[in-house]
Design a protein around this motif. Structure first.
Motif, PDB file in Angstrom:
ATOM      1  N   HIS A  69       0.837  -1.195   0.000  1.00 34.24           N
ATOM      2  CA  HIS A  69       0.000   0.000   0.000  1.00 34.24           C
ATOM      3  C   HIS A  69       0.874   1.248   0.000  1.00 34.24           C
ATOM      4  CE1 HIS A  69      -3.807  -2.079   1.816  1.00 34.24           C
ATOM      5  NE2 HIS A  69      -3.265  -2.769   0.828  1.00 34.24           N
ATOM      6  N   SER A  70       1.935   1.234   0.796  1.00 33.46           N
ATOM      7  CA  SER A  70       2.820   2.396   0.888  1.00 33.46           C
ATOM      8  C   SER A  70       3.484   2.711  -0.452  1.00 33.46           C
ATOM      9  CB  SER A  70       3.893   2.170   1.955  1.00 33.46           C
ATOM     10  OG  SER A  70       4.666   1.020   1.642  1.00 33.46           O
ATOM     11  N   THR A  71       3.761   1.666  -1.231  1.00 34.38           N
ATOM     12  CA  THR A  71       4.359   1.875  -2.554  1.00 34.38           C
ATOM     13  C   THR A  71       3.365   2.547  -3.494  1.00 34.38           C
ATOM     14  OG1 THR A  71       5.716  -0.105  -2.259  1.00 34.38           O
ATOM     15  CG2 THR A  71       5.506   0.742  -4.497  1.00 34.38           C
ATOM     16  N   VAL A  72       2.106   2.144  -3.414  1.00 38.45           N
ATOM     17  CA  VAL A  72       1.066   2.782  -4.222  1.00 38.45           C
ATOM     18  C   VAL A  72       0.976   4.268  -3.872  1.00 38.45           C
ATOM     19  CG1 VAL A  72      -1.393   2.865  -4.779  1.00 38.45           C
ATOM     20  CG2 VAL A  72      -0.270   0.652  -4.447  1.00 38.45           C
ATOM     21  N   GLU A  73       0.988   4.562  -2.567  1.00 42.81           N
ATOM     22  CA  GLU A  73       0.890   5.958  -2.134  1.00 42.81           C
ATOM     23  C   GLU A  73       2.099   6.772  -2.589  1.00 42.81           C
ATOM     24  OE1 GLU A  73      -1.695   7.597  -0.780  1.00 42.81           O
ATOM     25  OE2 GLU A  73      -2.688   5.729  -1.280  1.00 42.81           O
ATOM     26  N   THR A  74       3.258   6.144  -2.618  1.00 46.36           N
ATOM     27  CA  THR A  74       4.458   6.835  -3.109  1.00 46.36           C
ATOM     28  C   THR A  74       4.299   7.176  -4.588  1.00 46.36           C
ATOM     29  OG1 THR A  74       5.918   5.740  -1.516  1.00 46.36           O
ATOM     30  CG2 THR A  74       6.945   6.648  -3.496  1.00 46.36           C
ATOM     31  N   HIS A  75       3.818   6.208  -5.370  1.00 50.06           N
ATOM     32  CA  HIS A  75       3.583   6.467  -6.795  1.00 50.06           C
ATOM     33  C   HIS A  75       2.526   7.559  -6.979  1.00 50.06           C
ATOM     34  CE1 HIS A  75       6.181   3.437  -8.390  1.00 50.06           C
ATOM     35  NE2 HIS A  75       5.535   2.430  -7.826  1.00 50.06           N
ATOM     36  N   ARG A  76       1.498   7.534  -6.144  1.00 50.54           N
ATOM     37  CA  ARG A  76       0.438   8.547  -6.233  1.00 50.54           C
ATOM     38  C   ARG A  76       1.013   9.945  -5.984  1.00 50.54           C
ATOM     39  NH1 ARG A  76      -5.227   8.286  -5.378  1.00 50.54           N
ATOM     40  NH2 ARG A  76      -5.048   6.119  -4.681  1.00 50.54           N
ATOM     41  N   ARG A  77       1.843  10.066  -4.940  1.00 50.80           N
ATOM     42  CA  ARG A  77       2.463  11.365  -4.640  1.00 50.80           C
ATOM     43  C   ARG A  77       3.367  11.820  -5.779  1.00 50.80           C
ATOM     44  NH1 ARG A  77       2.841   9.045   0.550  1.00 50.80           N
ATOM     45  NH2 ARG A  77       4.991   8.399   0.165  1.00 50.80           N
ATOM     46  N   THR A 125       2.582  15.762 -12.465  1.00 51.55           N
ATOM     47  CA  THR A 125       1.515  16.308 -13.302  1.00 51.55           C
ATOM     48  C   THR A 125       1.010  17.657 -12.815  1.00 51.55           C
ATOM     49  OG1 THR A 125      -0.164  15.107 -12.022  1.00 51.55           O
ATOM     50  CG2 THR A 125       0.754  14.007 -13.970  1.00 51.55           C
ATOM     51  N   GLN A 126       1.316  17.974 -11.544  1.00 52.52           N
ATOM     52  CA  GLN A 126       0.879  19.255 -10.966  1.00 52.52           C
ATOM     53  C   GLN A 126      -0.641  19.414 -11.011  1.00 52.52           C
ATOM     54  OE1 GLN A 126       3.167  21.851  -9.539  1.00 52.52           O
ATOM     55  NE2 GLN A 126       4.156  19.847  -9.460  1.00 52.52           N
ATOM     56  N   VAL A 127      -1.356  18.306 -10.778  1.00 54.02           N
ATOM     57  CA  VAL A 127      -2.815  18.375 -10.812  1.00 54.02           C
ATOM     58  C   VAL A 127      -3.355  18.859  -9.474  1.00 54.02           C
ATOM     59  CG1 VAL A 127      -2.984  16.526 -12.501  1.00 54.02           C
ATOM     60  CG2 VAL A 127      -3.096  15.961 -10.055  1.00 54.02           C
ATOM     61  N   GLY A 135      -8.000  15.004 -10.097  1.00 54.38           N
ATOM     62  CA  GLY A 135      -7.086  15.609 -11.053  1.00 54.38           C
ATOM     63  C   GLY A 135      -6.315  14.577 -11.839  1.00 54.38           C
ATOM     64  N   LEU A 136      -5.899  13.498 -11.177  1.00 57.36           N
ATOM     65  CA  LEU A 136      -5.176  12.433 -11.863  1.00 57.36           C
ATOM     66  C   LEU A 136      -6.061  11.725 -12.880  1.00 57.36           C
ATOM     67  CD1 LEU A 136      -3.098  10.854  -8.937  1.00 57.36           C
ATOM     68  CD2 LEU A 136      -2.241  12.244 -10.836  1.00 57.36           C
ATOM     69  N   ILE A 137      -7.334  11.547 -12.543  1.00 58.14           N
ATOM     70  CA  ILE A 137      -8.267  10.919 -13.482  1.00 58.14           C
ATOM     71  C   ILE A 137      -8.376  11.767 -14.750  1.00 58.14           C
ATOM     72  CG2 ILE A 137     -10.696  10.334 -13.884  1.00 58.14           C
ATOM     73  CD1 ILE A 137     -10.845   9.576 -10.894  1.00 58.14           C
ATOM     74  N   LYS A 138      -8.538  13.063 -14.586  1.00 60.56           N
ATOM     75  CA  LYS A 138      -8.644  13.955 -15.742  1.00 60.56           C
ATOM     76  C   LYS A 138      -7.362  13.906 -16.575  1.00 60.56           C
ATOM     77  CE  LYS A 138     -11.954  17.265 -13.860  1.00 60.56           C
ATOM     78  NZ  LYS A 138     -12.214  18.676 -13.501  1.00 60.56           N
ATOM     79  N   TYR A 139      -6.219  13.926 -15.892  1.00 67.04           N
ATOM     80  CA  TYR A 139      -4.944  13.901 -16.617  1.00 67.04           C
ATOM     81  C   TYR A 139      -4.807  12.597 -17.406  1.00 67.04           C
ATOM     82  CZ  TYR A 139       0.005  13.943 -17.676  1.00 67.04           C
ATOM     83  OH  TYR A 139       1.203  13.902 -18.350  1.00 67.04           O
ATOM     84  N   ALA A 140      -5.190  11.482 -16.790  1.00 68.70           N
ATOM     85  CA  ALA A 140      -5.068  10.184 -17.452  1.00 68.70           C
ATOM     86  C   ALA A 140      -5.913  10.131 -18.716  1.00 68.70           C
ATOM     87  CB  ALA A 140      -5.480   9.071 -16.493  1.00 68.70           C
TER      88      ALA A 140
END
Length: 217
Positions: free
Chosen positions: A183-191, A197-199, A205-210
């Motif tokens: 889980h911590s690795t996912v959160e690191t990737h999210r950050r 992307t500066q969303v 914001g990430l959904i829109k960027y994707a």
């Protein structure tokens, strides 16, 4: 944000039968404590002024004061209180409004207790939860305003995988399970994705960027 005590929930809907139904759905959950109910937004704000509320479950269309207006006020006056929109509408207008004003979650009333409880638990942990229908509606709308490829930022293979799963509506635990990572690795990737992307508005914001940059079809 980690809760070690019951999540304090306020239910707001202009139909008492809906409020009673939500109470019934959540009554077996020891992690959730319903601290109040309201039939319109003004009544909800009166309760928020006197009680500590972790999450407000909020309908959109109500008399006196609707859910969109209430969400704006909650985000300004009670930033620690999270907002879960629970509605029958999955139109682009409503979903976009919810994302723009900072609603933390959006699910439809035709879903059962499992998704409602999952949404509440996700919000309580500090994440956002937009149901698959709301995500689909948002993706359809964003595609119409698609950016050019020149704006695309270079992401690693794993970041692209995480971004795609976020855009498909998966939570951190679901992404961790699908990619066989912590889980911590996912959160690191999210950050890292948010930083690159500066969303704004994190998950939304990430959904829109994707979608704008073809990371999800």
């Amino acid at each position: 944000m980690t809760y070690t005590k019951p999540i304090k929930v306020l239910i707001v809907d202009d139909h008492q039968i809906v409020i009673d139904g939500i109470r019934s759905l959540l009554k077996t959950s020891h992690d959730i404590h319903i601290v109040g109910e309201a039939l319109h937004g003004k009544e909800a704000l009166d309760i928020l002024a006197t009680k500590e509320v972790d999450i407000i479950i909020l309908d959109i269309e109500m008399p006196i004061m609707g859910g969109i207006e209430v969400t704006k006020i909650v985000k300004e006056k009670y930033p620690d209180t999270r907002v879960l929109i629970l509605t029958m509408y999955d139109t682009l207008e409503f979903v976009q409004q919810a994302t723009e004003i900072g609603a933390d979650g959006y699910i439809l009333k035709n879903k059962g207790a499992e998704e409602l409880e999952q949404a509440l638990q996700t919000l309580a942990k500090g994440d956002e939860y937009y149901g698959k229908e709301a995500n689909k509606t948002l993706r359809t709308g964003v595609r119409k305003k698609k950016k050019g490829d020149q704006d695309k930022i270079q992401l690693t293979k794993r970041e692209r995988e995480v971004l795609q799963l976020i855009a498909e509506g998966n939570t951190t635990p679901q992404i961790a399970k699908k990619l066989f990572i912590a889980h911590s690795t996912v959160e690191t990737h999210r950050r890292n994705l948010i930083e690159k992307t500066q969303v704004e508005h994190s998950t939304k914001g990430l959904i829109k960027y994707a979608i704008q940059n073809d990371y999800i079809k």
